[in-house]
Scaffold this motif. Structure first.
Motif, short mmCIF file in Angstrom:
data_model
loop_
_atom_site.label_atom_id
_atom_site.label_comp_id
_atom_site.label_asym_id
_atom_site.label_seq_id
_atom_site.Cartn_x
_atom_site.Cartn_y
_atom_site.Cartn_z
N ARG A 144 0.84 -1.20 0.00
CA ARG A 144 0.00 0.00 0.00
C ARG A 144 0.88 1.26 0.00
O ARG A 144 0.61 2.21 -0.71
N GLU A 145 1.95 1.24 0.81
CA GLU A 145 2.87 2.39 0.85
C GLU A 145 3.57 2.60 -0.49
O GLU A 145 3.73 3.73 -0.94
N ILE A 146 3.97 1.51 -1.13
CA ILE A 146 4.62 1.59 -2.44
C ILE A 146 3.66 2.19 -3.46
O ILE A 146 4.03 3.06 -4.24
N ALA A 147 2.41 1.75 -3.42
CA ALA A 147 1.41 2.27 -4.36
C ALA A 147 1.16 3.75 -4.12
O ALA A 147 1.02 4.54 -5.07
N ARG A 148 1.12 4.16 -2.86
CA ARG A 148 0.91 5.58 -2.53
C ARG A 148 2.08 6.42 -3.04
O ARG A 148 1.88 7.49 -3.63
N ALA A 149 3.31 5.94 -2.78
CA ALA A 149 4.50 6.68 -3.22
C ALA A 149 4.55 6.81 -4.73
O ALA A 149 4.84 7.88 -5.26
N SER A 150 4.26 5.72 -5.44
CA SER A 150 4.31 5.79 -6.90
C SER A 150 3.17 6.67 -7.42
O SER A 150 3.33 7.33 -8.45
N ARG A 152 1.97 9.34 -5.85
CA ARG A 152 2.42 10.73 -5.60
C ARG A 152 3.46 11.15 -6.62
O ARG A 152 3.46 12.26 -7.13
N ARG A 153 4.39 10.22 -6.93
CA ARG A 153 5.43 10.53 -7.90
C ARG A 153 4.83 10.77 -9.27
O ARG A 153 5.24 11.66 -10.01
N GLY A 154 3.81 9.99 -9.64
CA GLY A 154 3.15 10.15 -10.93
C GLY A 154 2.43 11.48 -11.04
O GLY A 154 2.28 12.02 -12.13
N LYS A 155 1.97 12.00 -9.94
CA LYS A 155 1.27 13.30 -9.95
C LYS A 155 2.22 14.47 -9.75
O LYS A 155 1.80 15.63 -9.70
N GLY A 156 3.51 14.18 -9.60
CA GLY A 156 4.50 15.24 -9.45
C GLY A 156 4.53 15.85 -8.06
O GLY A 156 4.90 17.00 -7.89
#
Length: 159
Positions: A144-150, A152-156
């Motif tokens: 879940r944390e990995i999905a959240r981080a990716s 956030r990264r995708g949204k800049g």
């Protein structure tokens, strides 16, 4: 009246996936009375503590709760009666062979209507130890944390 299409879930056993490692799943019919079907169509059923067991070469579902039909009369059913599971002989033999091997059990995962017929999804499962459950929870949290981080990264929105 046209027959209903698709799959309508009535009840699911969320605790089963937490307490057991699911090895294989099967779809089985159930031998039900009229008031049981009416109660299921109203969306009332519980799979908590339900399990399947062999008797005389056939499989039966124990401890599944289908409450009495509210508009039923003296013909109403018993809520926790034992219900026969309808499977092919080959499937029954395969399931029973694996449960006799040891350490495996048959648990219901969900009850649903498939094209108008009441079905139960049963699983061949192995019980988890408490440390296995903790590992699964930790892995799910990490994913879940990995999905959240990716996300956030995708949204800049990098930190």
């Amino acid at each position: 009246m046209p027959r209903e299409k698709g799959r309508k879930v009535v009840a699911s056993n969320k605790k089963a996936r937490h307490d057991y490692s699911i090895l294989d799943t099967y779809e089985a019919g159930m031998a039900l009375t009229g008031t049981e079907v009416k109660s299921l169509r109203a969306g009332r059923a519980s799979l908590v503590d339900a399990f399947a067991q062999e008797r005389d070469g056939e499989l039966f579902l124990h401890a599944m709760h289908i409450p009495e039909y509210t508009q039923g009369t003296w013909t109403n059913h018993e809520p926790r009666r034992t219900r026969k599971l309808l499977l092919n002989r080959g499937e029954i033999d395969r399931l029973l062979g694996k449960t006799r091997e040891g350490g495996l059990t048959i648990v219901p995962l969900q009850v649903y209507f498939s094209d108008g017929w009441a079905k139960v999804e049963i699983a061949l499962a192995k019980g988890k130890k408490s440390y296995d459950k903790r590992q699964d929870l930790a892995k799910r949290d990490a994913d879940r944390e990995i999905a959240r981080a990716s996300g956030r990264r995708g949204k800049g929105m990098d930190d």
